[in-house]
Design a protein around this motif. Structure first.
Motif, mmCIF file in Angstrom:
data_model
loop_
_atom_site.group_PDB
_atom_site.id
_atom_site.type_symbol
_atom_site.label_atom_id
_atom_site.label_comp_id
_atom_site.label_asym_id
_atom_site.label_seq_id
_atom_site.Cartn_x
_atom_site.Cartn_y
_atom_site.Cartn_z
ATOM 1 N N THR A 243 39.081 35.006 32.124
ATOM 2 C CA THR A 243 38.425 35.580 33.299
ATOM 3 C C THR A 243 39.462 36.191 34.249
ATOM 4 N N HIS A 244 40.111 35.333 35.023
ATOM 5 C CA HIS A 244 40.983 35.826 36.088
ATOM 6 C C HIS A 244 42.172 36.622 35.567
ATOM 7 N N PRO B 64 41.509 43.683 40.202
ATOM 8 C CA PRO B 64 40.905 42.550 39.494
ATOM 9 C C PRO B 64 39.488 42.277 39.973
ATOM 10 N N ARG B 65 38.638 41.802 39.053
ATOM 11 C CA ARG B 65 37.247 41.539 39.390
ATOM 12 C C ARG B 65 37.073 40.167 40.011
ATOM 13 N N TYR B 66 38.116 39.372 39.999
ATOM 14 C CA TYR B 66 37.988 38.006 40.510
ATOM 15 C C TYR B 66 38.876 37.831 41.730
ATOM 16 N N ASP B 67 38.491 36.887 42.584
ATOM 17 C CA ASP B 67 39.301 36.577 43.742
ATOM 18 C C ASP B 67 40.401 35.625 43.309
ATOM 19 N N LEU B 68 41.577 36.188 43.091
ATOM 20 C CA LEU B 68 42.644 35.382 42.500
ATOM 21 C C LEU B 68 43.187 34.353 43.485
ATOM 22 N N ASP C 103 41.802 32.562 45.715
ATOM 23 C CA ASP C 103 41.017 31.337 45.766
ATOM 24 C C ASP C 103 41.420 30.347 44.695
ATOM 25 N N HIS C 104 41.947 30.855 43.615
ATOM 26 C CA HIS C 104 42.300 29.977 42.505
ATOM 27 C C HIS C 104 43.799 29.752 42.428
ATOM 28 N N GLU D 79 36.695 42.830 27.234
ATOM 29 C CA GLU D 79 36.489 41.422 27.593
ATOM 30 C C GLU D 79 36.085 40.617 26.361
#
Lengths: 435, 395
Positions: A390-391, A423-427, A429-430, B68
């Protein structure tokens, strides 16, 4: 060893009929009753609880201990010190255990000896209606769905005291619950267990549904208690401050949430009046079926009451700022993992080192750093795949393409263009930083 | 000018395309490890296409969702996985009414599914003849259930009640599921919040102009990216992208958690369509999830004549407005007014203008007007349908 002696500890306070229901469910357990004892701890009960337990026809050993009202944490400690079993299963008095609950806890404990096993605790909703009912059920279901992801990285705050088990010696060694906390005493215990390297496990078959009585007013009051408790937890564990909601739950983007934040610290009386009025408009929004507005307003109200709780411990925003650490504090040992040697090899490396932080690369190409996460378990090999899938999908695909692992007839140029998109994810936060 | 429909795997792209005579064009759906990942339209010359051009067309058409999936296969990881096992088997339900020819193709496809112990139910909905009964008796693995009350949603509810398994996968009788269809749908139910899953529906054939127009303007396919629709994030009033009842699976818990299908909606009633979307809408409104998973592939035979296509689009318009009428009247969802205005201003009106200006690629005007006429009749159709339902209940 096949059937260890199990003590089920049930703290209760003036809820004789709920307690009877949960004893009825314990009577139907598949686990041998002669290897089970149930310790009810009556926490300042003034109703017929004692009488009910005394007369209860139990196939297992059933004891009732009384204490002056001291809270659920103190009651659980009291029950644990009186328990004779080698394994402690903590259940709340509103939990109706599925017949296999105790057996599932035992099986999970045998799979990972010395661990903490978190059972599934879905809500049975009662009087709640409408949007609130949906939101409440969702909150619980989503919590357990996250635990059920393979490769979930457990956090101290995953511990829920309503349905979990651990060894009696482990519970004694870590000192039990902190009885001074009014809520989140489970999170605080989770912190100490995590710090001493105890593995966490989720056992969805250790199923106990709980009769959820929370309504909106109670949910808001509870948020206030949580804010207060979180500051107390942060005082006891300074490293954890960064992981507490109060470090991340900054006033939102909207003017309303910023106003609520200010009022909580500066003008609590005006804030309470505004929050009360806002709570009444929730009904109107629900009647108009404006579910997203309703949701945002509820979130703002929950945050407001959380901040009110925080402000009881840290009365000004300046004190809050001093309480919070500026940036990452404790350096954790970081290891470097090269994915070119293969995913399985990388996983083995993580399983052996159990690092708090990791620097990933593919051959000469740096990929990303996973920063230390206070309160989270050290990294395991299992954690790698969900992150990469994902990330880190874009940086990994880019590196694979540049490494020649992806070649024509695939359109490598086009792939690299995809990877260059944000990126599609909030990096953040992780705790991920791309290299 | 028909279009050939081809199904190619990236691992086995032929050296060239040959022998596709009579087709000036081809629609190529590509798979990766058996799972659909993309589609591309190519022009053919003398019934063929050179290898270079074919590979370029196929590989250039792969988008991010492919990559993906490629990465997930490389890692051996899938975003829908949970530590709880996925359901091993299910009930497959075909709701049908007097279409034995289509049904035969559908049953043939169902018999090609790997045998995981699934149950196959044929719900024969208010049939005029015994043709369906006779056909089903040729398939010993299929169970025939007669549902005398007309209505697609009546039949769907019957299927949910009759099913022996927790998950009920629905296919239309004019569709043929791919062998991997059922397993792909089932994998999505590991997540306890998922009450429904939908799949990718591709055209079985594009032989007529009407079929091509259908695929161009209102395709069943919702792309090649697995998408989780979540009631906390997605507006329950716009569920067009979620998928369609021709290719969906439902958890039977849905009956308890959000209620049965509304029998005033969909085929066999004045509302014509909308029963599937109304169910999706209620599932999202209740805070649950629906997964669109293109790995669950089915092939649908689109209506062959222009007249049938016009009727289909009229039916879509009717169904959407009927469903919105229900949402407004029964659930007090005022947001439907905003949705309806948004659809008209942002999509329908510009499409009409493009058609009037004869812009290339624009939807033919008669189809657009059919849909708009359907929209206008939708609210009345829903009310009439409800009256009819109540009248029938009283008698």
């Amino acid at each position: 060893m096949n059937a260890p002696a199990v003590s089920v500890i049930v703290p209760t306070r003036n809820r004789a009929s709920a307690l009877r229901r949960s004893l009825d469910a314990l009577r139907a357990q598949t686990y041998p009753p002669e290897r089970t004892e149930v310790v009810v701890v009556a926490d300042g009960c003034t109703d017929e609880t004692l009488e009910m337990v005394r007369r209860y026809p139990a196939p297992f050993s059933l004891r009732c201990i009384t204490q002056p009202h001291g809270g659920a944490g103190a009651a659980r400690n009291r029950g644990a010190s009186a328990a004779g079993g080698t394994l402690l299963v903590f259940l709340d008095d509103d939990v109706e255990a599925a017949p296999g609950l105790v057996a599932a806890h035992v099986a999970a404990q045998q799979r990972r000896p010395g661990g903490v096993v978190i059972g599934r605790l879905p809500p049975l909703l009662g009087a709640q209606r409408g949007f609130f009912r949906i939101a409440l059920r969702r909150w619980w279901e989503a919590k357990f769905d996250a635990l059920a992801m393979p490769g979930h990285r457990f956090h101290a705050f995953d511990l829920l005291s309503g349905n979990f088990s651990l060894g009696a010696d482990l519970f004694a060694r870590c000192g039990g619950f902190d009885p001074s906390l009014r809520c989140h005493e489970d999170y605080e215990l989770g912190v100490r267990l995590m710090q001493s390297g105890v593995p966490f496990l989720y056992a969805p078959d250790a199923l106990g549904s709980h009769h959820e009585g929370t309504d909106l007013r109670r949910a808001l009051r509870r948020k206030c208690e949580e804010g207060q408790a979180d500051v107390q937890i942060g005082r006891r564990h300074p490293d954890l401050r960064r992981a507490l909601p109060l470090a991340r739950l900054r006033p939102g983007r909207s003017a309303r949430s910023r106003l609520f934040f200010r009022l909580a610290f500066v003008r609590p009386a005006a804030g309470d009046a505004a929050a009360g009025a806002a709570a009444r408009t929730l009904d109107l929004l629900e009647r108009l079926r404006l579910r997203f507005r309703w949701r945002r307003l509820l979130d703002d109200l929950l945050s407001y009451w959380y901040w009110r709780g925080v402000a009881q411990e840290l009365p000004t925003a300046a004190e809050l700022a001093r309480f919070l650490p500026a940036a990452s504090s404790t350096p954790a040992p970081e290891i470097e993992v090269d994915l070119r040697a293969g995913i399985v090899h990388a996983q083995r490396q993580l399983d052996e080192a159990r690092p708090g932080a990791v620097r990933l690369r593919l051959g000469p190409q740096p990929l990303a750093r996973i920063l230390p996460q206070p309160g989270a378990e050290p990294l395991r090999g299992e954690h790698l795949l969900p992150l990469l899938g994902t990330h880190l999908a874009r940086p990994l695909l880019r590196a694979l393409a540049q490494d020649g692992a992806i070649a024509p007839p695939f359109n490598v140029e086009q792939l690299l263009a995809f990877c260059a998109l944000p990126p599609r994810y909030d990096l953040g936060d992780h705790g991920i930083v791309l290299d | 000018m028909p279009t050939a429909v081809l199904d190619l795997d990236l691992d086995h792209i032929p050296a060239e395309l040959t022998g596709i005579h009579g087709y000036p064009r081809a629609l190529i759906m590509t798979r990766f490890h058996g799972c659909p990942v993309g589609q591309v339209a190519v022009s053919l010359r003398d019934g063929g296409l050179a290898g270079d051009a074919l590979r370029r067309a196929v590989f250039d058409a792969l988008d991010w969702s492919f990559w993906e999936r490629w990465l997930h296969a490389y890692l051996g990881w899938s975003p829908g996985d949970r530590i709880t096992p996925s359901p091993v088997t299910a009930t497959v339900a075909v709701c049908t009414r007097d279409r034995p020819e289509d049904l035969r193709r559908c049953l043939e496809a169902l018999m090609r599914l790997p045998d995981d112990g699934q149950e196959v139910l044929v719900i024969d909905n208010a049939p005029a003849t015994e043709a369906t009964l006779r056909l089903v008796s040729e398939y010993p693995r299929a169970r025939y259930v007669l549902e005398p009350r007309p209505g697609l949603n009546v039949a769907r509810n019957r299927a949910l009640r009759e099913a022996r398994h927790e998950i009920v996968a629905f296919t239309d009788d004019d569709a043929g599921p791919d062998p991997g269809w059922l397993r792909a749908l089932l994998r999505n139910f590991q997540d306890d919040l998922v009450l429904a899953a939908t799949g990718l529906t591709m055209p079985l054939e594009l032989e007529t102009e009407a079929q091509e127009a259908f695929e161009r303007h209102t395709p069943f396919g919702r792309g090649f990216r697995r998408t989780v629709f979540d009631g906390l994030v997605h507006d329950p009033l716009s569920v067009g992208r979620v998928g369609a009842g021709a290719n969906m699976a439902l958890h039977r818990l849905t009956l308890d958690l959000v209620g049965p299908f509304d029998e005033a909606l969909d085929g066999g009633t004045p509302t014509r369509t909308g029963g599937d979307h109304e169910m999706f809408s209620r599932i999202l409104a209740a805070g649950y999830r629906i997964v669109y998973d293109p790995a669950a592939l089915s092939w649908h035979r689109h209506r062959r004549t222009r007249e049938e296509l016009r009727r289909t689009l009229f039916g879509y318009g009717t169904g959407v407005y009927a469903m919105w009428t229900r949402s407004l009247l029964q659930a007090g969802e005022w947001g439907v007014l905003k949705r309806a205005a948004g659809w008209f201003v942002q999509d329908q009106l510009p499409a009409v203008v493009r058609a009037l200006l004869r812009r290339p690629g624009s939807t033919p005007l008669d189809l657009l007007l059919a849909e708009l006429r359907g929209c206008l009749t939708g609210p009345g159709a829903y009310l009439a349908s409800r009256r009819r339902l109540r009248g029938r209940a009283e008698t």
